[in-house]
Design a protein around this motif. Structure first.
Motif, PDB file in Angstrom:
ATOM      1  N   UNK A   1       0.806  -1.098  -0.066  1.00 14.94           N
ATOM      2  CA  UNK A   1       0.082   0.168   0.024  1.00 14.94           C
ATOM      3  C   UNK A   1       0.730   1.107   0.104  1.00 14.94           C
ATOM      4  N   UNK A   2       2.042   1.249   0.853  1.00 11.06           N
ATOM      5  CA  UNK A   2       2.940   2.457   0.612  1.00 11.06           C
ATOM      6  C   UNK A   2       3.457   2.702  -0.715  1.00 11.06           C
ATOM      7  N   UNK A   3       3.970   1.752  -1.306  1.00  9.75           N
ATOM      8  CA  UNK A   3       4.583   1.690  -2.362  1.00  9.75           C
ATOM      9  C   UNK A   3       3.607   2.216  -3.651  1.00  9.75           C
TER      10      UNK A   3
ATOM     11  N   UNK B   1       1.869   6.978   2.664  1.00 10.09           N
ATOM     12  CA  UNK B   1       2.992   6.021   2.401  1.00 10.09           C
ATOM     13  C   UNK B   1       3.882   5.966   3.700  1.00 10.09           C
ATOM     14  N   UNK B   2       4.001   7.376   4.250  1.00 10.42           N
ATOM     15  CA  UNK B   2       4.671   7.316   5.544  1.00 10.42           C
ATOM     16  C   UNK B   2       4.116   6.612   6.618  1.00 10.42           C
ATOM     17  N   UNK B   3       2.724   6.997   6.857  1.00  9.90           N
ATOM     18  CA  UNK B   3       1.963   5.904   7.643  1.00  9.90           C
ATOM     19  C   UNK B   3       2.086   4.676   7.670  1.00  9.90           C
ATOM     20  N   UNK B   4       2.189   4.213   6.484  1.00 11.08           N
ATOM     21  CA  UNK B   4       2.085   2.830   6.039  1.00 11.08           C
ATOM     22  C   UNK B   4       3.382   1.922   6.528  1.00 11.08           C
ATOM     23  N   UNK B   5       4.528   2.809   6.170  1.00 10.19           N
ATOM     24  CA  UNK B   5       5.872   2.210   6.532  1.00 10.19           C
ATOM     25  C   UNK B   5       5.886   2.195   8.109  1.00 10.19           C
ATOM     26  N   UNK B   6       5.489   2.979   8.906  1.00 15.72           N
ATOM     27  CA  UNK B   6       5.536   3.148  10.319  1.00 15.72           C
ATOM     28  C   UNK B   6       4.763   2.064  11.047  1.00 15.72           C
ATOM     29  N   UNK B   7       3.767   1.325  10.503  1.00 13.81           N
ATOM     30  CA  UNK B   7       3.010   0.479  10.648  1.00 13.81           C
ATOM     31  C   UNK B   7       3.831  -0.535  11.275  1.00 13.81           C
ATOM     32  N   UNK B   8       3.225  -1.237  12.604  1.00 16.63           N
ATOM     33  CA  UNK B   8       4.260  -2.327  13.315  1.00 16.63           C
ATOM     34  C   UNK B   8       4.083  -3.620  12.359  1.00 16.63           C
TER      35      UNK B   8
ATOM     36  N   UNK C   1       4.618  -3.781   9.271  1.00 12.76           N
ATOM     37  CA  UNK C   1       5.339  -3.447   8.091  1.00 12.76           C
ATOM     38  C   UNK C   1       6.825  -4.066   8.434  1.00 12.76           C
ATOM     39  N   UNK C   2       6.963  -5.306   8.375  1.00 11.39           N
ATOM     40  CA  UNK C   2       8.099  -6.136   8.742  1.00 11.39           C
ATOM     41  C   UNK C   2       8.618  -6.661   7.303  1.00 11.39           C
ATOM     42  N   UNK C   3       8.610  -7.901   7.342  1.00 13.87           N
ATOM     43  CA  UNK C   3       9.435  -8.571   6.061  1.00 13.87           C
ATOM     44  C   UNK C   3       8.405  -8.242   4.689  1.00 13.87           C
ATOM     45  N   UNK C   4       9.272  -7.522   3.753  1.00 13.23           N
ATOM     46  CA  UNK C   4       8.188  -7.289   2.528  1.00 13.23           C
ATOM     47  C   UNK C   4       7.808  -8.459   1.921  1.00 13.23           C
ATOM     48  N   UNK C   5       6.617  -8.324   1.349  1.00  8.96           N
ATOM     49  CA  UNK C   5       6.233  -9.700   0.619  1.00  8.96           C
ATOM     50  C   UNK C   5       6.605  -9.765  -0.769  1.00  8.96           C
TER      51      UNK C   5
ATOM     52  N   UNK D   1       6.808 -10.111  -4.560  1.00 12.61           N
ATOM     53  CA  UNK D   1       8.056  -9.761  -5.218  1.00 12.61           C
ATOM     54  C   UNK D   1       8.974  -8.611  -4.895  1.00 12.61           C
ATOM     55  N   UNK D   2       8.432  -7.974  -3.722  1.00  6.58           N
ATOM     56  CA  UNK D   2       9.346  -6.836  -3.347  1.00  6.58           C
ATOM     57  C   UNK D   2      10.521  -7.469  -2.614  1.00  6.58           C
ATOM     58  N   UNK D   3      11.926  -7.069  -3.048  1.00 10.56           N
ATOM     59  CA  UNK D   3      12.981  -7.490  -2.655  1.00 10.56           C
ATOM     60  C   UNK D   3      13.658  -6.994  -1.123  1.00 10.56           C
ATOM     61  N   UNK D   4      13.587  -5.675  -1.057  1.00  8.84           N
ATOM     62  CA  UNK D   4      13.913  -4.951  -0.006  1.00  8.84           C
ATOM     63  C   UNK D   4      12.988  -4.318   0.797  1.00  8.84           C
ATOM     64  N   UNK D   5      13.109  -4.093   2.246  1.00  7.41           N
ATOM     65  CA  UNK D   5      12.036  -3.347   2.980  1.00  7.41           C
ATOM     66  C   UNK D   5      11.554  -2.038   2.401  1.00  7.41           C
ATOM     67  N   UNK D   6      10.236  -1.680   2.528  1.00  8.98           N
ATOM     68  CA  UNK D   6      10.145  -0.275   2.106  1.00  8.98           C
ATOM     69  C   UNK D   6       9.915   0.555   3.180  1.00  8.98           C
ATOM     70  N   UNK D   7      10.717   1.430   3.401  1.00  5.80           N
ATOM     71  CA  UNK D   7      10.809   1.961   4.807  1.00  5.80           C
ATOM     72  C   UNK D   7      11.039   3.571   4.578  1.00  5.80           C
ATOM     73  N   UNK D   8      11.293   4.229   5.540  1.00  5.02           N
ATOM     74  CA  UNK D   8      11.028   5.769   5.406  1.00  5.02           C
ATOM     75  C   UNK D   8      12.175   6.319   4.523  1.00  5.02           C
TER      76      UNK D   8
END
Length: 406
Positions: free
Chosen positions: A247-249, A274-281, A283-287, A289-296
């Protein structure tokens, strides 16, 4: 064979070629021009190969040599470089060599097949950061052919959806390579194929990812209205309970579209989501086909890009600093971001820094033969209307030299 490619096991690959062709080990030895004992040591992983030997054996086994982009030919008079089995196997996994007889091999399709095929695509994606897209495109296309052949063979088995998902990821990566090569038509074709395979896999998250990727491509290609309509379609596939990364992406992709049409308020709302999404608890391991975490930091990068498009250079430069935390972006994608940052500096009146960044990005684009990067730099120069400072004149003198290779 797929498992051997994925695990970089060259011994198994050679042995499977022998079995597929119905050769004895002695016949294999005669075909490659070496002794049977030498072949036995290779198959058992006990024999090191030189680069020249790899090329020679590949040609005699009818492995398409143009797919083996693992090294340049050894210069005359120099000793051959030893290439260990694990090193060559790593390249084979990255290149996804498709042998002429592979489609006819009686390889069992099981629960490991899709993972093996996806591992090869993952290797290719990692190589994209350091290799020109043109050096990977042929191998990626061959690998995609292998997956589609495997998909058709999978029929109505329980593994067909997983293999269709692997085909979707491979098609999406092939689209990305064609985009980098400046071939927009082929990129669109492969993005559409990636969406079709994702739907065939009945994977709503993967479908949303591929539709969103096409949306980002269309926004980047100058059609933000189409891109925004595609983000709405991607959102319908995601649903309300999607992973926060997804959702953040997608919110960031929408922000790019809105900022490209000057809708500043909508872009700001998207970035806030997007910022609210990545701050959610959760939002740990990316699903996948995302390879890297989507963070701040990732969101800050998109905030910077929206700032550039909205002609807010100070906001853009602040966001770029937050995104990279003092470390400069690297690789082809890093060069694209450098051009964006150059635009922000130019809008802020820092002409020298703007053209320094543009020159660095152009050097990466030429070295990596990335039409995407080169096109961005040329677009930046055409859009610049400021004073013709010394840095601008030096850039204009340097541009034809770099493009012509002189």
């Amino acid at each position: 064979m797929a498992a051997a490619l994925a695990t970089c096991d060259m011994a198994v690959i050679v042995e499977e070629v022998r079995l597929a062709r119905g050769w004895s080990q002695g016949e294999l030895a005669r075909i490659v021009g070496y002794s049977q004992s030498w072949v036995s040591r290779v198959v058992n992983g006990q024999q090191s190969l030189t680069v020249d030997q790899v090329r020679e054996v590949a040609e005699r086994l009818e492995v398409p040599i143009h797919l083996l982009r693992f090294a340049r030919a050894t210069a005359p008079g120099r000793g051959a470089e030893p290439t260990r089995r694990r090193e060559f196997g790593r390249v084979v996994a990255a290149a996804a060599v498709t042998l002429p007889a592979m489609a006819a091999m009686s390889v069992d399709i099981d629960e490991n097949t899709a993972a093996a095929l996806r591992a090869i695509t993952g290797s290719q994606r990692r190589l994209d950061a350091m290799a020109p897209a043109r050096d990977l495109a042929g191998a990626a296309a061959s690998h995609l052919d292998l997956i589609t052949t495997t998909l058709e063979r999978s029929g109505r088995t329980p593994y067909a959806p997983q293999i269709a998902a692997a085909a979707s990821e491979a098609a999406g990566f092939t689209a990305w390579l064609h985009n980098d090569m400046g071939d927009a038509g082929s990129a669109r074709h492969h993005y559409r194929a990636s969406i079709a395979y994702a739907r065939r896999a009945h994977n709503s998250l993967l479908t949303a990812y591929m539709v969103g990727s096409l949306a980002a491509f269309e926004i980047d290609s100058g059609d933000p209205e189409l891109g925004l309509s595609l983000t709405r379609e991607a959102g319908r596939h995601l649903g309300p309970d999607a992973h926060p990364t997804a959702r953040a992406w997608l919110a960031c992709v929408r922000a790019l579209g809105h900022s490209s049409i000057g809708a500043a308020a909508a872009a700001s709302r998207d970035i806030a989501l997007a910022e609210a999404g990545v701050n959610r608890r959760d939002n740990t391991d990316p699903p996948w086909p995302w390879v890297f975490a989507f963070d701040q930091a990732k969101v800050a990068g998109y905030r910077a890009l929206t700032g550039v498009r909205l002609r807010r250079p100070h906001d853009a430069r602040t966001a770029f600093r937050e995104a990279f935390d003092g470390a400069g972006p690297a690789g082809k994608q890093g060069a694209v971001l450098q051009v964006e940052l150059a635009s922000a500096h130019a809008d802020a009146g820092d002409v020298d820094e703007a053209f320094r960044l543009a020159t660095e990005a152009l050097g990466v684009g030429v070295r990596m033969r990335s039409e995407r990067v080169i096109g961005r730099v040329r677009r930046f120069r055409r859009a610049y209307r400021g004073p013709r400072a010394r840095s601008v004149r030096e850039f204009d003198e340097r541009l034809p030299e770099l493009l012509s290779g002189s």
